[in-house]
Design a protein around this motif. Structure first.
Motif, short mmCIF file in Angstrom:
data_model
loop_
_atom_site.label_atom_id
_atom_site.label_comp_id
_atom_site.label_asym_id
_atom_site.label_seq_id
_atom_site.Cartn_x
_atom_site.Cartn_y
_atom_site.Cartn_z
N ASP A 322 0.83 -1.20 0.00
CA ASP A 322 0.00 0.00 0.00
C ASP A 322 0.87 1.27 0.00
O ASP A 322 0.53 2.27 0.63
CB ASP A 322 -0.87 -0.06 1.28
CG ASP A 322 -2.03 0.90 1.21
OD1 ASP A 322 -2.37 1.34 0.10
OD2 ASP A 322 -2.59 1.21 2.29
N LEU A 323 1.97 1.19 -0.70
CA LEU A 323 2.94 2.30 -0.68
C LEU A 323 2.35 3.59 -1.27
O LEU A 323 2.77 4.69 -0.91
CB LEU A 323 4.20 1.88 -1.46
CG LEU A 323 5.48 2.65 -1.20
CD1 LEU A 323 5.83 2.67 0.28
CD2 LEU A 323 6.63 2.04 -1.99
N ALA A 324 1.36 3.42 -2.16
CA ALA A 324 0.76 4.61 -2.79
C ALA A 324 0.06 5.50 -1.77
O ALA A 324 -0.19 6.67 -2.03
CB ALA A 324 -0.23 4.16 -3.86
N SER A 325 -0.21 4.95 -0.58
CA SER A 325 -0.97 5.73 0.42
C SER A 325 -0.07 6.63 1.27
O SER A 325 -0.57 7.39 2.09
CB SER A 325 -1.72 4.78 1.34
OG SER A 325 -0.80 4.08 2.16
N VAL A 326 1.25 6.53 1.12
CA VAL A 326 2.12 7.35 1.98
C VAL A 326 2.97 8.33 1.18
O VAL A 326 3.32 8.09 0.03
CB VAL A 326 3.09 6.50 2.84
CG1 VAL A 326 2.49 6.09 4.14
CG2 VAL A 326 3.63 5.33 2.08
N ASN A 327 3.27 9.43 1.85
CA ASN A 327 4.12 10.45 1.25
C ASN A 327 5.39 10.58 2.06
O ASN A 327 5.37 10.40 3.27
CB ASN A 327 3.41 11.80 1.28
CG ASN A 327 2.41 11.90 0.17
OD1 ASN A 327 2.69 11.49 -0.96
ND2 ASN A 327 1.23 12.42 0.48
N ILE A 328 6.46 10.92 1.37
CA ILE A 328 7.66 11.28 2.10
C ILE A 328 8.06 12.69 1.67
O ILE A 328 7.76 13.10 0.55
CB ILE A 328 8.85 10.31 1.84
CG1 ILE A 328 9.21 10.25 0.35
CG2 ILE A 328 8.53 8.92 2.36
CD1 ILE A 328 10.53 9.55 0.09
N ASN A 329 8.68 13.39 2.59
CA ASN A 329 9.17 14.71 2.25
C ASN A 329 10.68 14.68 2.34
O ASN A 329 11.25 14.30 3.37
CB ASN A 329 8.57 15.72 3.25
CG ASN A 329 9.11 17.11 3.03
OD1 ASN A 329 9.37 17.49 1.89
ND2 ASN A 329 9.31 17.84 4.11
N ILE A 330 11.34 15.02 1.23
CA ILE A 330 12.81 15.02 1.25
C ILE A 330 13.30 16.41 1.61
O ILE A 330 12.97 17.40 0.95
CB ILE A 330 13.38 14.53 -0.10
CG1 ILE A 330 12.93 13.08 -0.30
CG2 ILE A 330 14.91 14.64 -0.11
CD1 ILE A 330 13.34 12.45 -1.60
N LYS A 331 14.06 16.48 2.71
CA LYS A 331 14.49 17.78 3.22
C LYS A 331 15.55 18.39 2.32
O LYS A 331 16.44 17.68 1.83
CB LYS A 331 15.06 17.61 4.64
CG LYS A 331 14.03 17.21 5.66
CD LYS A 331 14.67 17.19 7.03
CE LYS A 331 14.40 15.87 7.72
NZ LYS A 331 15.10 15.69 8.97
N ASP A 332 15.46 19.69 2.17
CA ASP A 332 16.40 20.41 1.32
C ASP A 332 17.67 20.68 2.12
O ASP A 332 17.98 21.82 2.47
CB ASP A 332 15.72 21.73 0.92
CG ASP A 332 16.27 22.24 -0.39
OD1 ASP A 332 17.13 21.55 -0.96
OD2 ASP A 332 15.84 23.33 -0.82
N VAL A 333 18.38 19.63 2.48
CA VAL A 333 19.54 19.77 3.33
C VAL A 333 20.61 18.80 2.84
O VAL A 333 20.29 17.76 2.25
CB VAL A 333 19.14 19.49 4.80
CG1 VAL A 333 18.71 18.06 4.99
CG2 VAL A 333 20.24 19.84 5.77
N TYR A 334 21.87 19.17 3.00
CA TYR A 334 22.97 18.29 2.59
C TYR A 334 23.40 17.42 3.76
O TYR A 334 23.48 17.89 4.90
CB TYR A 334 24.19 19.11 2.15
CG TYR A 334 24.07 19.64 0.75
CD1 TYR A 334 24.60 18.92 -0.31
CD2 TYR A 334 23.43 20.85 0.49
CE1 TYR A 334 24.49 19.40 -1.61
CE2 TYR A 334 23.32 21.34 -0.80
CZ TYR A 334 23.85 20.60 -1.85
OH TYR A 334 23.74 21.07 -3.13
N SER A 335 23.69 16.16 3.45
CA SER A 335 24.31 15.25 4.43
C SER A 335 25.73 14.94 3.97
O SER A 335 25.93 14.59 2.81
CB SER A 335 23.56 13.93 4.47
OG SER A 335 22.33 14.03 5.10
N ALA A 336 26.68 15.08 4.89
CA ALA A 336 28.06 14.62 4.64
C ALA A 336 28.37 13.60 5.72
O ALA A 336 28.19 13.88 6.91
CB ALA A 336 29.03 15.80 4.71
#
Ligand code: AMP
Ligand code: GLY
Length: 431
Positions: A322-336
């Protein structure tokens, strides 16, 4: 929900951290875990190849979902095992079945899947053990290197030789096929064209029909600065990656991800889990180098902290198709992310050294791997001991934060690369 994570690396500590942030988590178990995961849940010392032992603990602790970190149990069929147990009917398992795990477990299988589904990859030929002479004859028809020789099976990241000269490739064939340097993993060999370009790791979560593209990352595989020395599991990671802009990622989506999901559907794989696509950007065109059927280590420690979502809900929806039922928000931040290892890794290295961590170092930015608690003392127990994350709105500051934090951890044989992200900074400056 009670959840069991399988694995013991920085990847599993990162998964444990994001699950722990969810209000939907009740009890967390990690098998076998490390000193970091012990702070978030209960470590269980069961051999991860002991599926019956795992089943017992799942029943005893009323585990409702299992998240499989590493590839070996997937290739060994852990998902199929659980799905065949009548008394574990409601158990959710995040990971692909054994047939699908061949995408990582057999390079020949993966290449055939790519060709069958029109997915761009390097031209190749395969040879079995009995065909050593044919394989050598094939190499002799090639006037010049570089050329790539790969053992078909799992070889702990060591089964690939990028040979600059044909003689080197012949030597690799002898090692893999005759001397059996990787055992049965070398029963088949893939010889493929060398692709010149920049590598990128793309991560997808799929329930077998729907999919979500997670943040991409660049891995630093060699032990030494300037990408010198032997390959490791990975010495650092950066996310996002400058050249993976919308245009490039749209191309990855249309030419690689969608056809991969279509292929999974066609093959009727039971695939609920991660797909990690190692690809090469050849002049703006993405080619698949390899599939992995799990998240990467150390890439996970860079990408998961960039995702804003309830991970218990996300994983549960994925397991239920049921993956279509969830949203993810990708943060506008860099990871090092900088990996700290013990001197000698990836060969032999000392263990049992006392680790000191300055109290100024925030827990959120530390991922344990080869560390354990002995009589209350934190000591080294593996080659890659821990990894440290820096995050900021620009890459340069994210890198500085990571390296400042690296200085807050110490043990006698601590080593790390000082150049993580420097190549991407140069690319950013030139854009
Ligand atoms: P793999 O285990 O297939 O990811 O290969 C390990 C590493 O070998 C990759 O990360 C690449 O750096 C390199 N490699 C593998 N295949 C190729 C290829 N066809 N061309 C250039 N480099 C390759
Ligand atoms: N860092 C590469 C891998 O996990 O395979």
């Amino acid at each position: 929900m009670n959840i069991l994570i399988i694995g013991s690396g920085g990847r599993e500590h990162a998964i444990a951290k994001v699950l722990s942030k969810s209000s939907n988590l009740d009890q967390l178990y990690i098998c076998p875990g490390n000193a970091g995961t012990a702070q978030l849940g209960t470590n269980l010392s069961i051999d991860v190849s002991d599926f019956l032992g795992l089943k017992e603990v799942i029943k005893d602790k009323q585990v409702e979902m299992v998240v499989v970190g590493p590839e070996q149990p997937l290739v060994d069929g852990i998902v199929d095992f659980f799905s065949q147990q009548n008394d574990l009917k409601d158990l959710l398992v995040l990971g692909p079945d054994k047939r699908a795990a061949q995408l990582e477990g057999s390079k020949k299988f993966a290449k055939e899947f790519m060709v069958a589904n029109g997915i761009p990859t390097a031209a190749y030929k395969t040879f079995s053990t009995e065909e050593l002479e044919e394989a050598k004859a094939y190499l002799h028809t090639r006037s010049e290197g570089p050329i790539v020789v790969k053992a078909d099976g799992l070889a702990a990241g060591k089964g690939v030789v990028v040979a600059t000269k044909i003689e080197e490739a012949i030597d690799a064939l002898d090692q893999i096929m005759e001397k059996k340097a990787f055992g049965d993993a070398g029963n088949e060999v893939v010889i493929e064209e060398f692709l010149q370009g920049v590598e990128l790791s793309v991560f997808v979560l799929t329930d077998g029909k729907n999919y979500l593209v997670l943040p991409e990352a660049k891995d630093y595989k060699r032990i030494g600065e300037g990408d010198q020395g032997p390959n490791t599991g990975g010495m650092g990671a950066i996310s996002p990656v400058a050249f993976a802009d919308k245009k490039f990622m749209d191309l990855v989506d249309s030419t690689i991800i969608r056809p991969t999901i279509e292929g999974i559907k066609k093959e009727k794989f039971n695939y609920k889990g991660f797909i990690f696509i190692g690809l090469m950007n050849v002049g703006g065109h993405p080619y698949v180098i390899e599939y992995n059927v799990r998240l990467g280590d150390p890439e996970t420690q860079a990408i998961l902290p960039r995702i804003d979502t309830d991970f218990v809900k996300l994983f549960k929806a994925c397991c239920k198709g049921d993956l279509a039922s969830v949203n993810i928000n990708i943060k506008d931040v860099y990871s090092a992310l900088v990996v700290l290892a013990s001197k000698g890794y990836p060969a032999s290295y000392p263990k049992g050294e006392l680790i000191s961590i300055d109290s100024k170092l925030e827990d959120d930015f530390v991922f344990h791997a080869g560390s354990s608690l002995k009589s209350g003392n934190l000591t080294t127990s593996g080659g890659r001991v821990m990894s440290i994350l820096g995050q900021d709105t620009n890459l340069s500051d994210a890198i500085s934060k990571a390296y400042n934090a690296v200085d807050l951890v110490d043990w006698k044989s601590k080593v790390f690369r000082r150049d993580i992200g420097q190549d991407l900074l140069r690319i950013e400056e030139s854009v």
